[in-house]
Design a protein around this motif. Structure first.
Motif, PDB file in Angstrom:
ATOM      1  N   ASP A  15       0.831  -1.207   0.000  1.00 40.16           N
ATOM      2  CA  ASP A  15       0.000   0.000   0.000  1.00 40.16           C
ATOM      3  C   ASP A  15       0.862   1.252   0.000  1.00 40.16           C
ATOM      4  O   ASP A  15       0.556   2.248  -0.665  1.00 40.16           O
ATOM      5  CB  ASP A  15      -0.929   0.015   1.221  1.00 40.16           C
ATOM      6  CG  ASP A  15      -2.104  -0.942   1.056  1.00 40.16           C
ATOM      7  OD1 ASP A  15      -2.300  -1.422  -0.083  1.00 40.16           O
ATOM      8  OD2 ASP A  15      -2.792  -1.218   2.049  1.00 40.16           O
ATOM      9  N   GLN A  18       2.250   1.761  -3.442  1.00 39.08           N
ATOM     10  CA  GLN A  18       1.213   2.249  -4.346  1.00 39.08           C
ATOM     11  C   GLN A  18       0.920   3.723  -4.091  1.00 39.08           C
ATOM     12  O   GLN A  18       0.726   4.506  -5.026  1.00 39.08           O
ATOM     13  CB  GLN A  18      -0.072   1.427  -4.164  1.00 39.08           C
ATOM     14  CG  GLN A  18      -1.209   1.846  -5.106  1.00 39.08           C
ATOM     15  CD  GLN A  18      -0.830   1.712  -6.567  1.00 39.08           C
ATOM     16  OE1 GLN A  18      -0.283   0.688  -6.984  1.00 39.08           O
ATOM     17  NE2 GLN A  18      -1.071   2.756  -7.347  1.00 39.08           N
ATOM     18  N   LYS A 181      -6.735   5.226  -7.057  1.00 38.91           N
ATOM     19  CA  LYS A 181      -6.502   3.945  -6.399  1.00 38.91           C
ATOM     20  C   LYS A 181      -6.862   2.835  -7.377  1.00 38.91           C
ATOM     21  O   LYS A 181      -7.952   2.824  -7.948  1.00 38.91           O
ATOM     22  CB  LYS A 181      -7.358   3.815  -5.143  1.00 38.91           C
ATOM     23  CG  LYS A 181      -7.149   2.525  -4.357  1.00 38.91           C
ATOM     24  CD  LYS A 181      -8.004   2.535  -3.099  1.00 38.91           C
ATOM     25  CE  LYS A 181      -7.709   1.306  -2.234  1.00 38.91           C
ATOM     26  NZ  LYS A 181      -8.058   0.041  -2.922  1.00 38.91           N
ATOM     27  N   GLU A 182      -5.922   1.928  -7.595  1.00 41.69           N
ATOM     28  CA  GLU A 182      -6.166   0.839  -8.522  1.00 41.69           C
ATOM     29  C   GLU A 182      -7.249  -0.087  -7.987  1.00 41.69           C
ATOM     30  O   GLU A 182      -7.315  -0.370  -6.788  1.00 41.69           O
ATOM     31  CB  GLU A 182      -4.874   0.044  -8.765  1.00 41.69           C
ATOM     32  CG  GLU A 182      -3.814   0.830  -9.547  1.00 41.69           C
ATOM     33  CD  GLU A 182      -2.593  -0.018  -9.844  1.00 41.69           C
ATOM     34  OE1 GLU A 182      -2.616  -1.223  -9.478  1.00 41.69           O
ATOM     35  OE2 GLU A 182      -1.629   0.509 -10.413  1.00 41.69           O
ATOM     36  N   ASP A 183      -8.095  -0.555  -8.908  1.00 37.80           N
ATOM     37  CA  ASP A 183      -9.151  -1.501  -8.557  1.00 37.80           C
ATOM     38  C   ASP A 183     -10.018  -0.983  -7.414  1.00 37.80           C
ATOM     39  O   ASP A 183     -10.352  -1.715  -6.474  1.00 37.80           O
ATOM     40  CB  ASP A 183      -8.556  -2.868  -8.181  1.00 37.80           C
ATOM     41  CG  ASP A 183      -7.710  -3.456  -9.302  1.00 37.80           C
ATOM     42  OD1 ASP A 183      -8.115  -3.315 -10.469  1.00 37.80           O
ATOM     43  OD2 ASP A 183      -6.657  -4.030  -9.000  1.00 37.80           O
ATOM     44  N   ALA A 184     -10.365   0.284  -7.487  1.00 33.86           N
ATOM     45  CA  ALA A 184     -11.208   0.872  -6.448  1.00 33.86           C
ATOM     46  C   ALA A 184     -12.563   0.184  -6.406  1.00 33.86           C
ATOM     47  O   ALA A 184     -13.144  -0.151  -7.447  1.00 33.86           O
ATOM     48  CB  ALA A 184     -11.393   2.364  -6.706  1.00 33.86           C
ATOM     49  N   GLU A 185     -13.060  -0.026  -5.207  1.00 33.56           N
ATOM     50  CA  GLU A 185     -14.353  -0.670  -5.038  1.00 33.56           C
ATOM     51  C   GLU A 185     -15.462   0.371  -4.934  1.00 33.56           C
ATOM     52  O   GLU A 185     -15.216   1.581  -4.947  1.00 33.56           O
ATOM     53  CB  GLU A 185     -14.319  -1.563  -3.796  1.00 33.56           C
ATOM     54  CG  GLU A 185     -13.271  -2.674  -3.888  1.00 33.56           C
ATOM     55  CD  GLU A 185     -13.335  -3.616  -2.700  1.00 33.56           C
ATOM     56  OE1 GLU A 185     -14.440  -3.795  -2.143  1.00 33.56           O
ATOM     57  OE2 GLU A 185     -12.285  -4.165  -2.321  1.00 33.56           O
ATOM     58  N   GLU A 186     -16.689  -0.118  -4.814  1.00 32.43           N
ATOM     59  CA  GLU A 186     -17.865   0.748  -4.830  1.00 32.43           C
ATOM     60  C   GLU A 186     -17.815   1.830  -3.755  1.00 32.43           C
ATOM     61  O   GLU A 186     -18.269   2.956  -3.972  1.00 32.43           O
ATOM     62  CB  GLU A 186     -19.114  -0.105  -4.629  1.00 32.43           C
ATOM     63  CG  GLU A 186     -20.405   0.679  -4.531  1.00 32.43           C
ATOM     64  CD  GLU A 186     -21.577  -0.203  -4.126  1.00 32.43           C
ATOM     65  OE1 GLU A 186     -22.709   0.313  -4.106  1.00 32.43           O
ATOM     66  OE2 GLU A 186     -21.359  -1.384  -3.813  1.00 32.43           O
ATOM     67  N   GLU A 188     -15.086   3.173  -2.427  1.00 27.31           N
ATOM     68  CA  GLU A 188     -13.815   3.895  -2.429  1.00 27.31           C
ATOM     69  C   GLU A 188     -13.851   4.999  -3.494  1.00 27.31           C
ATOM     70  O   GLU A 188     -14.046   4.729  -4.678  1.00 27.31           O
ATOM     71  CB  GLU A 188     -12.656   2.936  -2.684  1.00 27.31           C
ATOM     72  CG  GLU A 188     -12.512   1.893  -1.573  1.00 27.31           C
ATOM     73  CD  GLU A 188     -11.424   0.877  -1.858  1.00 27.31           C
ATOM     74  OE1 GLU A 188     -10.698   0.510  -0.910  1.00 27.31           O
ATOM     75  OE2 GLU A 188     -11.292   0.451  -3.020  1.00 27.31           O
TER      76      GLU A 188
END
Length: 347
Positions: A15, A18, A181-186, A188
């Motif tokens: 993290d 990143q 942010k890579e592959d951010a979720e719902e 985020e």
């Protein structure tokens, strides 16, 4: 600089790596901003304003507050800058209100249909891909409304007090990250590199409602948009008399008298000129006022200028009356009329 902006709550090495990558990418994107060119049809803006805008952007200041007297073109300038800094030319325009809460800007729980309650993003989260202009920022309780953005403006993530699913005990909370942010979720959220806040603030009524705390205000570059330096030249643009050497300019004299007690920008002066022209299209603005011209000036004065002087002291009203009496060579009767008109606006 980068180490200072890292979120200390993250203990994962991946993290951390990143986040460093994100900060580096964002810093490079910020340095590739376009030069904001002066808006050619926005008159009276001092060249130093554009110098400060571009220097601030190059220095990495993403967010700007334009402040100064009313009518100086702050809103139009903010919209111009937002358009210039958006690759699509699109931006979100908001006007602050005393009724605002953080829900308007950030979001909060609202009905989402079928009897359910869920998180609905506010104007900032919905427009994280473009500049957001907030007009008259000081009219809202600023720190309360923008509080959830404080960490993001400081380069850190913030967790909002809103779950993705209220009916699930271990449902994650919504989080705002300061950069991609890579592959951010719902749940985020993060701003695109084109997102920035551009706000305006009137110095006359800055004490009416909210004021920015020191900690929040230093996240912005503060750029003053003042009254035009050449009042005579400015007014002649809208009289279609540019370059006219006439020794008489009663409207510029009026503007100077107003600025002696409370500076105002050119917008109400432009309204006054255009309205007088509608009342008498044959009027020569650049002459010493006769009875007809003086009557038109009085009407323009009460329509566009005196309301902006509401709350002045009696001594200020007297100084204004004396100044205008001398400039316009008013008779005793006309001076008495002006004194009477001023009474309605004395505190």
């Amino acid at each position: 600089m980068l180490i200072r902006e890292l979120d200390p709550s993250r203990d994962s090495l991946d993290d951390m790596r990143q986040e460093i990558r994100n900060l580096l990418v964002r810093e490079l994107e910020d340095r590739q901003v376009l030069e904001v060119e002066p808006k050619t049809d926005l008159y009276g803006i001092h060249p130093n304003v554009y110098i400060q805008i571009n220097a601030s952007l190059r220095a990495g200041k993403r967010h700007i507050i334009f402040y100064g007297p009313p009518g100086t073109g702050k809103t139009t300038l903010a919209q111009h800058v937002a358009s210039e800094l958006s690759s699509s030319g699109e931006y979100e325009m908001l006007t602050a209100s005393s009724s605002w809460t953080s829900q308007e800007l950030i979001g909060g729980y609202q009905p989402i249909g079928s009897g359910e309650i869920g998180f609905v993003p506010g104007a900032v989260l919905r427009n994280f891909d473009r500049p957001v202009v907030i007009d008259e920022l000081n009219r809202c309780p600023i720190d309360k409304v923008m509080g959830p953005l404080f960490s993001v403006l400081s380069g850190q993530a913030t967790t909002l007090p809103y779950k993705v699913r209220l009916d699930v005990e271990d449902s994650p909370f919504h989080i705002i990250y300061p950069s991609a942010k890579e592959d951010a979720e719902e749940h985020e959220w993060y701003p695109d590199h084109e997102w920035r806040l551009i706000a305006t603030l009137n110095t006359i009524d800055k004490t009416q409602l909210g004021q920015l705390s020191y900690a929040l205000s230093r996240r912005f570059a503060w750029i003053k948009v003042g009254v035009p330096e050449d009042l005579d030249g400015f007014t002649k643009i809208f009289m279609d008399r540019t370059g006219d050497p006439s020794p008489h300019n009663p409207i510029a004299e009026l503007w100077a008298a107003v600025n002696g007690i409370r500076p105002i920008g050119g917008a109400p002066i432009i309204d006054l000129i255009r309205t007088i022209r509608e009342m008498d299209s044959s009027l020569d603005f650049l002459t010493e006022p006769d009875e007809n011209y003086r009557e038109l000036l009085f009407m323009g004065l009460t329509m566009f200028i005196l309301p902006l002087l509401d709350g002045i002291s009696r001594s200020e009203a007297q100084a204004f009356t004396e100044n205008l009496t001398n400039s316009w060579n008013l008779s005793k009767a006309a001076e008495s009329r002006l004194t009477k008109e001023m009474e309605d606006f004395i505190a």
